[in-house]
Design a protein around this motif. Structure first.
Motif, short mmCIF file in Angstrom:
data_model
loop_
_atom_site.label_atom_id
_atom_site.label_comp_id
_atom_site.label_asym_id
_atom_site.label_seq_id
_atom_site.Cartn_x
_atom_site.Cartn_y
_atom_site.Cartn_z
N THR A 23 0.89 -1.31 -0.10
CA THR A 23 -0.05 0.09 -0.03
C THR A 23 0.99 1.28 0.08
N PHE A 24 1.79 1.30 0.87
CA PHE A 24 2.61 2.55 0.70
C PHE A 24 3.56 2.57 -0.43
N THR A 25 4.07 1.28 -1.09
CA THR A 25 4.52 1.40 -2.30
C THR A 25 3.77 2.15 -3.52
N ILE A 26 2.69 1.80 -3.37
CA ILE A 26 1.61 2.36 -4.27
C ILE A 26 1.67 4.02 -4.08
N LEU A 27 1.54 4.39 -2.98
CA LEU A 27 1.55 5.82 -2.56
C LEU A 27 2.88 6.47 -2.94
N GLY A 28 3.95 5.49 -2.84
CA GLY A 28 5.37 6.22 -3.16
C GLY A 28 5.38 6.13 -4.67
N LEU A 29 4.67 5.35 -5.54
CA LEU A 29 4.68 5.47 -6.83
C LEU A 29 4.01 6.90 -7.24
N ILE A 30 3.16 7.36 -6.58
CA ILE A 30 2.52 8.70 -6.82
C ILE A 30 3.49 9.77 -6.56
#
Length: 93
Positions: A26-33
Motif C-alpha cells: 500500500t505504501f509502495t503504491i503511494l510512493g509511486l505517486i
C-alpha cells in the motif's frame, strides 16, 4: 485466540507476513505517486533521482529490502509465539 494456540509455524508466518506485506505494498503504491510527481525526494547513494524512472527504481529496491526484512521478522515472530505456547501452562479442563 484459539488460532494462536493451535496454528502451525507456517500458518503463523503466513498471517504475519501477509498483514505486513499488504501495508508495505500500500505504501509502495503511494510512493509511486510521489515518485512520479516529485522524483527528487528519492535519493540514490546520496544523489537525488533526476527522473521518475530512477525514483521508481529506488522504490522497488526499498520494497525488496522491506519484504526480505518482513520475512525475517515474521519468521522470528512465529517462532516466538510457538516457544511461548510451549512454556505457558496448559488448561487441564
Amino acid at each position: 485466540m484459539s488460532y494462536i494456540r493451535t496454528a502451525s509455524f507456517g500458518e503463523l508466518f503466513t498471517v504475519t507476513f501477509v498483514v505486513a506485506a499488504s501495508f508495505q505494498v500500500t505504501f509502495t503504491i503511494l510512493g509511486l505517486i510521489l515518485a512520479i510527481t516529485s522524483p527528487g525526494l528519492f535519493n540514490m547513494n546520496g544523489v537525488p533521482a533526476e527522473s521518475p524512472v530512477a525514483a521508481i527504481g529506488v522504490l522497488v529496491f526499498l520494497l525488496a529490502i522491506a519484504l526480505f526484512l518482513n520475512a525475517a521478522i515474521s519468521a522470528l515472530g512465529a517462532l516466538t509465539v510457538m516457544v511461548w505456547r510451549r512454556l505457558l501452562p496448559r488448561n487441564k479442563a
